[in-house]
Design a protein around this motif. Structure first.
Motif, PDB file in Angstrom:
ATOM      1  N   ARG A 100       0.855  -1.191   0.000  1.00  0.00           N
ATOM      2  CA  ARG A 100       0.000   0.000   0.000  1.00  0.00           C
ATOM      3  C   ARG A 100       0.886   1.234   0.000  1.00  0.00           C
ATOM      4  O   ARG A 100       2.103   1.144   0.181  1.00  0.00           O
ATOM      5  N   ARG A 101       0.291   2.387  -0.160  1.00  0.00           N
ATOM      6  CA  ARG A 101       1.054   3.638  -0.141  1.00  0.00           C
ATOM      7  C   ARG A 101       1.125   4.117   1.306  1.00  0.00           C
ATOM      8  O   ARG A 101       0.213   4.767   1.801  1.00  0.00           O
ATOM      9  N   PHE A 102       2.197   3.791   1.973  1.00  0.00           N
ATOM     10  CA  PHE A 102       2.351   4.210   3.367  1.00  0.00           C
ATOM     11  C   PHE A 102       2.568   5.718   3.452  1.00  0.00           C
ATOM     12  O   PHE A 102       2.144   6.366   4.405  1.00  0.00           O
ATOM     13  N   LEU A 103       3.246   6.286   2.455  1.00  0.00           N
ATOM     14  CA  LEU A 103       3.477   7.726   2.370  1.00  0.00           C
ATOM     15  C   LEU A 103       3.089   8.210   0.975  1.00  0.00           C
ATOM     16  O   LEU A 103       3.213   7.474  -0.008  1.00  0.00           O
ATOM     17  N   ARG A 104       2.631   9.420   0.882  1.00  0.00           N
ATOM     18  CA  ARG A 104       2.265  10.004  -0.404  1.00  0.00           C
ATOM     19  C   ARG A 104       3.452   9.953  -1.363  1.00  0.00           C
ATOM     20  O   ARG A 104       4.577  10.286  -0.988  1.00  0.00           O
ATOM     21  N   GLY A 105       3.186   9.538  -2.573  1.00  0.00           N
ATOM     22  CA  GLY A 105       4.237   9.480  -3.586  1.00  0.00           C
ATOM     23  C   GLY A 105       4.903   8.123  -3.706  1.00  0.00           C
ATOM     24  O   GLY A 105       5.732   7.910  -4.604  1.00  0.00           O
ATOM     25  N   ILE A 110       4.138  -4.242  -4.897  1.00  0.00           N
ATOM     26  CA  ILE A 110       3.708  -5.596  -5.232  1.00  0.00           C
ATOM     27  C   ILE A 110       2.732  -5.582  -6.409  1.00  0.00           C
ATOM     28  O   ILE A 110       2.721  -6.507  -7.226  1.00  0.00           O
ATOM     29  N   ARG A 111       1.918  -4.540  -6.514  1.00  0.00           N
ATOM     30  CA  ARG A 111       1.004  -4.451  -7.652  1.00  0.00           C
ATOM     31  C   ARG A 111       1.796  -4.320  -8.957  1.00  0.00           C
ATOM     32  O   ARG A 111       1.470  -4.970  -9.952  1.00  0.00           O
ATOM     33  N   ALA A 112       2.847  -3.494  -8.938  1.00  0.00           N
ATOM     34  CA  ALA A 112       3.683  -3.335 -10.127  1.00  0.00           C
ATOM     35  C   ALA A 112       4.347  -4.653 -10.516  1.00  0.00           C
ATOM     36  O   ALA A 112       4.414  -5.007 -11.696  1.00  0.00           O
TER      37      ALA A 112
END
Length: 312
Positions: A100-105, A110-112
């Motif tokens: 998941r996106r723990f921080l913005r940006g 894993i999705r990639a």
């Protein structure tokens, strides 16, 4: 219609589990050759002319980025050889902790990776104990997460039989499903560790949420041990709280940096690992997940080709 023929193609250390999987179901095995060019690019080649469904078996450690690229090349090579379909089988699926996106940006790594494996030509995927089950929803095809607890239970049964009192403990709440799965197979109570902060000193300690470690043999279960800090601290604290012995059942034993030294000093009795990654500790015992992989692949091929459904 009968099941299409299949073969396993593997790279490096992953060939140990692939060989076992192939033997379990009477499939062919091809050990691919690989090398690295002077500029760092990877090269893979599958010799011969294997036929049927190809199962590309690789693992994501060490040097995870290189191993993932090699896995993609192996998948593409099998498609180039005319495989009826390709099942990707990354034993240890690197990048799964960034789910998941723990921080913005930040990316959802894993999705990639899952999309890249599919783009290389994989139509289905089987992996061993991915960090979070829901991550497989990002793979655009049938995907299976293989629970390694049956092989852990078989190896640990003698330990449990010798103990007067034994528990299975997860190092945190997130790993509780793993403790539940192993605990139920061994017929043992299970729990997870909770952190407690001393209001005066600020010191953080951990102890089981419900169970008392005193006088018990403890089995810590988790998916990954990397630097060894969490596992070593948990083992030491449980022993300090009166546990007689502490064992660990960890699926992917990366053991990077000075992890071995930390575990040696922690008092951990023994470390059980699967053969998804080669552990580098004398107290680590490798357990074979090849048969579990074989059965999972059979299920995926059935979903891809529907051969059993057509027989009914």
């Amino acid at each position: 219609m009968t099941r299409p023929s299949l073969f396993f193609a593997c790279l490096g250390y992953a060939c140990e589990a692939a060989r076992s999987a192939a033997k379990t179901i009477g499939a062919d095995l091809v050990e691919a050759s690989w090398k690295q060019f002077p500029d760092g690019e990877a090269y893979v080649r599958v010799a011969g002319a294997p036929e049927g469904v190809g199962v590309a078996v690789f693992t994501g450690f060490p040097e995870p980025s290189t191993r993932i690229v090699e896995g993609m090349l192996l998948i593409e090579a099998l498609r180039g050889l005319g495989a009826a379909s390709v099942v990707a089988a990354p034993l240890y699926l690197a990048y799964s902790r960034q789910d998941r996106r723990f921080l913005r940006g930040e990316p959802i790594s894993i999705r990639a990776v899952l999309r890249a494996l599919a783009s290389a030509g994989a139509e289905a995927l089987a992996t061993i104990d991915i960090h979070k089950q829901y991550s497989l929803e990002w793979f655009p095809g049938p995907a299976a997460n293989i629970d390694p607890s049956p092989v852990f239970a078989e190896a640990l049964r003698p330990v449990v039989e010798e103990a007067e009192l034994a528990y299975v403990i997860a190092p945190d709440k997130g790993a509780l499903p793993r403790a539940k799965s192993l605990g139920e197979k061994l017929g043992l109570p299970f729990d997870h560790l909770e952190k407690h902060r001393d209001r005066v000193t600020g010191e953080i300690t951990m102890k089981p949420k419900k169970l008392d470690a005193k006088g018990a043999t403890i089995i810590i279960v988790d998916d990954i041990v990397s630097t060894g800090g969490t596992l070593a601290k948990a083992a030491k604290l449980l022993l300090d709280q009166g546990a007689t012995r502490v064992y660990a059942a960890i699926t992917h034993c990366l053991l990077v940096g000075n992890a071995v030294e930390k575990l040696e000093e922690s008092g951990l009795e023994k470390l059980y690992c699967t053969n998804t990654v080669k552990p580098r500790w004398s107290k680590a015992e490798e357990l074979d997940v090849g048969p579990l992989l074989a059965r999972s692949v059979e299920g995926l091929i059935e979903r891809l080709h529907g051969y059993e459904a057509e027989q009914q």
